[in-house]
Write an enzyme that holds these catalytic residues in place. Structure first.
Site, PDB file in Angstrom:
ATOM      1  CG  ASP A  71       7.196  48.284 -49.047  1.00 20.81           C
ATOM      2  OD1 ASP A  71       6.237  49.019 -49.334  1.00 20.81           O
ATOM      3  OD2 ASP A  71       7.636  47.430 -49.839  1.00 20.81           O
ATOM      4  CB  VAL A  96       4.138  45.373 -48.038  1.00 18.75           C
ATOM      5  CG1 VAL A  96       3.809  46.859 -48.144  1.00 18.75           C
ATOM      6  CG2 VAL A  96       5.078  45.135 -46.863  1.00 18.75           C
ATOM      7  CE1 TYR A 102       6.676  43.327 -55.737  1.00 18.74           C
ATOM      8  CE2 TYR A 102       8.074  41.670 -54.739  1.00 18.74           C
ATOM      9  CZ  TYR A 102       7.734  42.440 -55.824  1.00 18.74           C
ATOM     10  OH  TYR A 102       8.439  42.328 -56.987  1.00 18.74           O
TER      11      TYR A 102
HETATM   12 CU   LIG Z   1      10.127  43.287 -57.100  1.00 18.31          CU
END
Ligand SMILES: [Cu+2]
Length: 641
Positions: A302, A382, A385
């Site tokens: 990420d 992201v 998330y």
């Molecule tokens: Cu998770």
């Protein structure tokens, strides 16, 4: 630039909006007409440590932008250093096959290109999905080891499809299973559509916005909770320099780490003592531990692929942040090199955090102090998330880094019957795969100066004997880590192992080297077969801690360019030389995060999961440094003591 430009200008200030644009213009002028260029990153080339320590306000500053860009026509990638004073460009072609980080523009361009592709439209029709406006095209990177031979050398995306129940509904509520695309991101062309299976499952109730949740009524018993500081805040912000309760630090920001904290010091007896030169989150590795068709390519970086800075979102007072808040904006850019400002990107405030210290004595009465902490934070989203990062500073010299993960979990449908063994059922015929979020904190500590040594400390139980007749004794063992090989350390529950960063040339009042202790928490083992290609790409997660001697360009633990990288050019490559880490300028790489065994309670939106670690002074001071914190005034009566 910089020549007395601004009284608060400092060599570590992030690139401004203007500087970002200038850097892109200089590169455009350098490459001339032709080509189809994308800018992967434009950031400050951070000056060497001696430039930072030698800097005095008013000094002229040579500002340099570090730029990574590539030509989509031939896929060649380049590094440019742009001297902002005269737009002079130093230009370097990167090795064949280098794939710079992903850009948000590619994500959007891929979505636009694919939603009109007749092959995709047809495959979705076959699944009963006809309204393309309700389809979401998500693009992920994928590991070199998974790239088909025929597509080697191309910049590839792996596409996931999702289907909204209605125009405003949660796009991640309903996965389209068994349908994925392989995309050439430079040509923005669908190379292959992998149409492997269809799951016959009902739509999932995946809504969390109240008006979309069937029958949702909100609780009506919450009363207002206000945080007010009628006398104003106790910190100052001068340019990017923050001061609060003996602490001082500089706020930095870049496309990749997002928030960076520089030159963290603590004023002690009229003198600022160095604690850390630079603190940041340098990588986040998120492998999904589900080998099935829909998930086996999900091994995200990420930070290295998408960038926490690029993903940083503006914050709203009263919602994201509560109290007397000071915000700082941040500057990033798009893939055409056009600067953009993220308003209110960094939140700065102080918080009450219950009791700092207290004692009730039968004669002297009660003496109690409230704990106040100073928080610098940002939010990065992201795709599905949301990550929230808090750096907290305390009056007793402690530093805490807390990360919260929230947002929407990745799910998949399964046929009637048992869910697959690689996740937890979270809704009807829907499961969320088990996955892990390994966060790598890069901690360039300078405890009372640059020359430091890391010491592994653990508690040991000596055998019963003449000195230990009751089997009661516990002794502390301290082992200095002398080489990078010794610096590869694992969490050990049995001995409560931790790591002290000490300065052997500076002693406290007891003659002991001053130190700061990294108190590990949120650590977990990788749980990979040693031969797994996923582990091979992200070897940093194989240990809780790595220690390296400081090197200006060693910033990215899984390599500078993890996108499609054939090998891990970060920590495993640097530490292969097994350099000395004794009494030198050390950098600690601490791996923590979430071993995410998903729960039904985390659907359809996940309540924040919280992990943190601490840096605590250990013999840095001669006694409790917060003895001088004044008592509060009680609501009723004379004083809190
Ligand atoms: Cu998770």
């Amino acid at each position: 630039m910089g020549q007395g430009m601004n009284a608060t200008a400092h060599p570590l200030d992030p690139l401004s909006f203007e500087e970002t644009g200038l850097a892109a213009q200089a590169v455009r002028a350098h490459v001339g007409e032709g080509g189809r260029w994308r800018f992967a990153s434009i950031e400050l080339r951070e000056p060497a440590k001696d430039v930072v320590t030698g800097f005095r306000p008013g000094d002229s500053i040579d500002r340099v932008a570090h730029v990574i860009c590539w030509n989509c026509v031939d896929g060649k990638a380049y590094r440019a250093h742009v001297a902002l004073a005269d737009a002079g460009v130093t230009w370097e072609e990167l090795p064949e096959g280098t794939q710079p980080n992903m850009t948000v523009d590619e994500f959007h361009d891929c979505d636009r290109a694919l939603r009109n592709d007749p092959r995709l439209v047809e495959a979705l029709h076959a699944r009963g999905i006809t309204d393309m406006d309700l389809v979401i095209v998500d693009v992920w990177n994928y590991g070199h080891h998974l790239i088909p031979e025929a597509y080697r050398g191309r910049r590839l995306g792996w596409v996931d499809l999702w289907h909204r129940g209605s125009p405003e509904a949660n796009p991640y509520a309903n996965p389209v299973n068994g349908l994925h695309g392989i995309v050439d991101l430079n040509a923005m062309e669908l190379l292959e559509l992998e149409d492997t299976f269809v799951v016959d499952a009902p739509e999932t109730m995946g809504e969390y916005v109240p008006k979309l949740v069937p029958g949702q009524e909100l609780r009506d018993d919450l009363r207002a909770l206000e945080i007010v500081q009628p006398e104003g805040v106790s910190f100052t912000l001068e340019g990017n320099l923050l001061r609060w309760q003996n602490w001082s630090l500089r706020v930095g920001f870049n496309y990749r780490e997002g928030l960076v904290l520089h030159t963290v010091g603590y004023e002690d007896d009229g003198r600022v003592r160095a604690v850390a030169h630079r603190l940041s989150l340098a990588e986040m590795v998120v492998p999904y531990r589900d080998p099935s068709t829909d998930h086996y390519r999900r091994t995200a970086f990420d930070v290295g692929e998408w960038g926490l800075g690029f993903m940083t979102v503006p914050l709203e007072l009263g919602c994201d942040c509560l109290g007397e808040i000071t915000y700082l904006d941040a500057v990033t850019h798009d893939s055409q090199g056009v600067a953009r400002t993220i308003k209110n990107a960094i939140c700065i405030h102080e918080e009450d955090n219950a009791v700092l210290w207290k004692h009730v004595d039968p004669v002297a009465g009660s003496e109690v102090r409230r704990m106040r902490r100073f928080v610098v934070s940002f939010h990065a989203v992201v795709a599905n998330y949301d990550y929230i990062v808090y750096w907290r500073f305390y009056q007793d010299g402690n530093i805490e880094c807390e990360v919260r993960a929230t947002g929407i979990m990745v799910t998949a449908k399964f046929p009637v019957g048992e869910p697959p063994p690689y996740g937890t059922q979270v809704a009807e015929q829907t499961y969320a795969p088990t996955h892990q979020h390994f966060i790598v904190a890069r901690l360039d500590l300078d405890v009372d100066g640059e020359q430091n040594t890391v010491v592994a400390t653990q508690s040991e139980v000596p055998p019963i004997g003449p000195d230990n007749p009751h089997g009661l004794a516990i002794v502390q063992r301290a082992t200095p880590l002398r080489t990078e090989e010794e610096g590869k350390q694992d969490y050990d529950w049995n001995t409560q192992r931790a790591w002290k960063v000490v300065n052997e040339d500076v002693t406290n009042g007891f003659g002991m080297p001053v130190g700061y202790k990294l108190v590990p928490s949120g650590a977990f083992p990788p749980m990979f077969d040693p031969s797994s290609p996923v582990l091979e790409r992200a070897q940093v997660i194989g240990h809780t801690l790595w220690v390296t001697p400081f090197a200006q360009d060693e910033r990215w633990p899984c390599g500078e360019f993890p996108v499609q990288a054939a090998e891990d050019t970060g920590l495993p490559a640097w530490t292969a030389a097994n350099r000395s880490i004794e009494n030198t300028d050390v950098v600690l790489w601490y791996v923590f995060g979430l071993h995410h065994v998903t729960r039904p309670e985390e659907w359809p939106v996940m309540p924040a999961d919280v992990v943190s670690f601490w840096l605590k002074p250990f013999g840095f001071f001669d006694c409790n440094p917060s003895l001088d914190v004044p008592p509060n005034q009680p609501k009723h009566g004379a004083a809190c003591h």
